[in-house]
Design an enzyme around this catalytic site. Structure first.
Site, PDB file in Angstrom:
ATOM      1  N   HIS A  74      50.935  43.139  35.812  1.00 41.27           N
ATOM      2  CA  HIS A  74      51.247  41.989  34.956  1.00 41.27           C
ATOM      3  C   HIS A  74      49.964  41.338  34.465  1.00 41.27           C
ATOM      4  O   HIS A  74      48.972  41.255  35.197  1.00 41.27           O
ATOM      5  CB  HIS A  74      52.106  40.959  35.702  1.00 41.27           C
ATOM      6  CG  HIS A  74      51.473  40.382  36.932  1.00 41.27           C
ATOM      7  ND1 HIS A  74      50.775  39.195  36.917  1.00 41.27           N
ATOM      8  CD2 HIS A  74      51.428  40.815  38.218  1.00 41.27           C
ATOM      9  CE1 HIS A  74      50.334  38.929  38.147  1.00 41.27           C
ATOM     10  NE2 HIS A  74      50.717  39.892  38.952  1.00 41.27           N
ATOM     11  N   ASP A  76      50.278  38.188  33.056  1.00 42.85           N
ATOM     12  CA  ASP A  76      50.477  36.748  33.175  1.00 42.85           C
ATOM     13  C   ASP A  76      49.851  36.246  34.464  1.00 42.85           C
ATOM     14  O   ASP A  76      49.709  36.983  35.448  1.00 42.85           O
ATOM     15  CB  ASP A  76      51.954  36.373  33.093  1.00 42.85           C
ATOM     16  CG  ASP A  76      52.782  36.931  34.243  1.00 42.85           C
ATOM     17  OD1 ASP A  76      52.607  38.113  34.572  1.00 42.85           O
ATOM     18  OD2 ASP A  76      53.603  36.177  34.810  1.00 42.85           O
ATOM     19  N   ASP A 107      44.513  38.715  40.784  1.00 44.72           N
ATOM     20  CA  ASP A 107      45.979  38.770  40.673  1.00 44.72           C
ATOM     21  C   ASP A 107      46.413  38.561  39.229  1.00 44.72           C
ATOM     22  O   ASP A 107      46.656  37.438  38.818  1.00 44.72           O
ATOM     23  CB  ASP A 107      46.597  37.707  41.575  1.00 44.72           C
ATOM     24  CG  ASP A 107      48.101  37.805  41.660  1.00 44.72           C
ATOM     25  OD1 ASP A 107      48.653  38.833  41.224  1.00 44.72           O
ATOM     26  OD2 ASP A 107      48.738  36.857  42.152  1.00 44.72           O
ATOM     27  N   GLU A 141      55.726  38.141  35.610  1.00 46.28           N
ATOM     28  CA  GLU A 141      55.764  38.413  37.050  1.00 46.28           C
ATOM     29  C   GLU A 141      55.588  37.135  37.857  1.00 46.28           C
ATOM     30  O   GLU A 141      56.205  36.963  38.907  1.00 46.28           O
ATOM     31  CB  GLU A 141      54.675  39.423  37.426  1.00 46.28           C
ATOM     32  CG  GLU A 141      54.886  40.095  38.771  1.00 46.28           C
ATOM     33  CD  GLU A 141      54.324  39.311  39.959  1.00 46.28           C
ATOM     34  OE1 GLU A 141      54.679  39.630  41.106  1.00 46.28           O
ATOM     35  OE2 GLU A 141      53.516  38.374  39.743  1.00 46.28           O
ATOM     36  N   GLU A 142      54.746  36.231  37.362  1.00 44.91           N
ATOM     37  CA  GLU A 142      54.485  34.989  38.085  1.00 44.91           C
ATOM     38  C   GLU A 142      55.553  33.934  37.819  1.00 44.91           C
ATOM     39  O   GLU A 142      55.537  32.877  38.433  1.00 44.91           O
ATOM     40  CB  GLU A 142      53.107  34.432  37.693  1.00 44.91           C
ATOM     41  CG  GLU A 142      51.927  35.343  38.007  1.00 44.91           C
ATOM     42  CD  GLU A 142      51.633  35.462  39.490  1.00 44.91           C
ATOM     43  OE1 GLU A 142      52.428  34.947  40.307  1.00 44.91           O
ATOM     44  OE2 GLU A 142      50.612  36.078  39.840  1.00 44.91           O
ATOM     45  N   GLU A 170      48.726  45.364  42.459  1.00 45.87           N
ATOM     46  CA  GLU A 170      48.637  44.034  43.071  1.00 45.87           C
ATOM     47  C   GLU A 170      47.517  43.994  44.118  1.00 45.87           C
ATOM     48  O   GLU A 170      47.162  45.022  44.707  1.00 45.87           O
ATOM     49  CB  GLU A 170      49.966  43.665  43.732  1.00 45.87           C
ATOM     50  CG  GLU A 170      51.111  43.400  42.770  1.00 45.87           C
ATOM     51  CD  GLU A 170      51.023  42.037  42.106  1.00 45.87           C
ATOM     52  OE1 GLU A 170      50.022  41.316  42.306  1.00 45.87           O
ATOM     53  OE2 GLU A 170      51.967  41.695  41.372  1.00 45.87           O
ATOM     54  N   HIS A 368      45.441  32.825  43.205  1.00 41.47           N
ATOM     55  CA  HIS A 368      46.133  31.554  42.960  1.00 41.47           C
ATOM     56  C   HIS A 368      45.280  30.345  43.341  1.00 41.47           C
ATOM     57  O   HIS A 368      45.749  29.207  43.223  1.00 41.47           O
ATOM     58  CB  HIS A 368      47.482  31.489  43.684  1.00 41.47           C
ATOM     59  CG  HIS A 368      48.491  32.461  43.173  1.00 41.47           C
ATOM     60  ND1 HIS A 368      49.848  32.267  43.327  1.00 41.47           N
ATOM     61  CD2 HIS A 368      48.370  33.636  42.511  1.00 41.47           C
ATOM     62  CE1 HIS A 368      50.505  33.275  42.787  1.00 41.47           C
ATOM     63  NE2 HIS A 368      49.618  34.127  42.285  1.00 41.47           N
TER      64      HIS A 368
END
Length: 395
Positions: A74, A76, A107, A141-142, A170, A368
């Site tokens: 992903h 995003d 990520d 995805e997030e 990932e 994150h």
């Protein structure tokens, strides 16, 4: 024509795109620009769902024949939070101390950047692969994961796409690149319990019915006894209470209603259906026992609502896929990776319905977080692992 063989350059191009879910932010355009020189056929379908934002996705394929390997991920990212708290701007891809800073560095724009570089190097050395490589990349995805991989897989399969194996990029490693490969994921099940009582004055409890008392008893029933002791491939099932709310700011009023939300991460002892039945049984028994409600004879009145989309547990048992990746990691790093099913859910939960899938990417320690970052040396190492994996897979 210059091929995208430099993972750091690829990653910088992606980080500079402000692709916070569900905004594409230019990230898929940047990725498409990397894939076109590799001979990829690229599609950018947009999916919609009532009540959700439209999301753009990308599917690209190089080659026509089998075996067919999918790389999934992903572009995003989660919001950066307070940008002033970052040492380096979250969408600038600045390098300091041998590390690249930016939201998505690990990520998982970093994983995408490395796989693109690995494939470019593989094509330089070996030419067109003896089979096909596809990219299944979402921008959802997030977020709620409604207009992303689940629909992109359906869309591609309806067009005749079939895959022999999939690798998700990932950030799977805990401390050091090469220490962990994810070969499965626990299931995830979320629910909300609502109890109904009767509002009243705390000095006159006999005139009211406090739902908080019943809620405590029901939550105890969910927490004890343990659901299981774990299995050979998975840790014990774990339930966490995530919210408790009575909607009552006053200290001298008994509330009329109480709610609690919970999430269960479960192993292969359970299916979604059997776990739901177990939770229902526990709550029904606790409601009938009527603990913590002196003077009350009627059962606790409650409602149970299942939330979100449940994710079933899965385990990949494809020996060739797992062994090929593990051998590639050991050849480059000297480490034997742990084959793990720990951690949260990922889009692998959708892919496993189409082909065997495993996950391996960067080290996830800063994902994150403020100042998310990746060592440039890790980008090069992961690229070399992916390249070795491609060589071994198509040999």
């Amino acid at each position: 024509m210059t091929l995208p063989t430099d993972p750091a350059q690829n990653l910088a191009s992606l980080i500079r795109c402000r692709s916070v879910t569900p905004v594409e932010g230019g990230a898929l355009t940047a990725l498409e620009a990397m894939l076109r020189p590799l001979g990829a056929r690229v599609d950018r379908p947009v999916f919609s769902e009532e009540g959700e934002a439209d999301v753009e996705n990308l599917y690209a394929r190089i080659g026509k024949d089998g075996p067919h390997l999918m790389f999934a991920g992903h572009t995003d990212v989660v919001p950066p939070g307070d940008e002033d708290a970052w040492t380096h701007p979250p969408f600038a891809a600045e390098i300091a101390g041998g590390e690249m800073f930016g939201r998505g560095a690990v990520d998982m724009k970093g994983g995408i950047a490395c796989f693109v570089a690995a494939l470019a190097r593989h094509l330089e050395v070996s030419g067109t692969p003896k089979g096909s490589v596809s990219f299944l990349i979402t921008g959802d995805e997030e977020g709620p994961s409604v207009n992303g991989s689940v629909k992109l897989l359906e869309w591609a399969a309806a067009r005749g796409e079939r895959w022999d194996a999939a690798l998700v990029g990932e950030p799977t490693n805990v401390e050091t690149l090469g220490d962990m490969v994810k070969i499965g994921r626990r299931g995830s099940l979320s629910g909300r319990i609502t109890l109904f009582g009767r509002q009243g004055h705390v000095a006159y409890p006999h005139l009211a019915d406090n739902p908080s008392r019943g809620l405590v008893a029901l939550l105890e029933a969910l927490m004890e006894p343990a659901f299981d002791q774990g299995t050979a491939d998975f840790p014990p099932t774990n339930l966490e209470i995530t919210t408790i709310d009575v909607g009552n700011p006053s200290v001298n009023v008994i509330p009329a209603r109480a709610t609690a939300a919970f999430n269960v991460r479960f192993n292969d002892t359970w299916s979604v259906e059997t776990l739901q039945a177990e939770i229902h049984n526990r709550l029904d028994r606790a409601a009938a026992e009527n603990r913590l409600r002196p003077g009350r004879t009627e059962p606790v009145s409650f409602e149970l609502e299942w939330r979100d989309r449940p994710s079933p547990v899965f385990l990949t048992r494809d020996d060739k896929l797992v062994a090929t990746l593990a051998a590639s990691i050991e050849a480059v790093t000297g480490r034997k990776p742990q084959l793990s099913t720990t951690g949260g859910t990922s889009d692998a939960r959708f892919i496993k319905d189409y082909c065997p899938v495993i996950e391996f990417g960067l080290v996830g320690q800063t994902m994150h977080m403020v100042d998310e970052k990746v060592p440039l040396s890790d980008l090069e190492t992961l690229t070399r692992i992916y390249q070795r994996f491609l060589e071994n897979w198509f040999s």
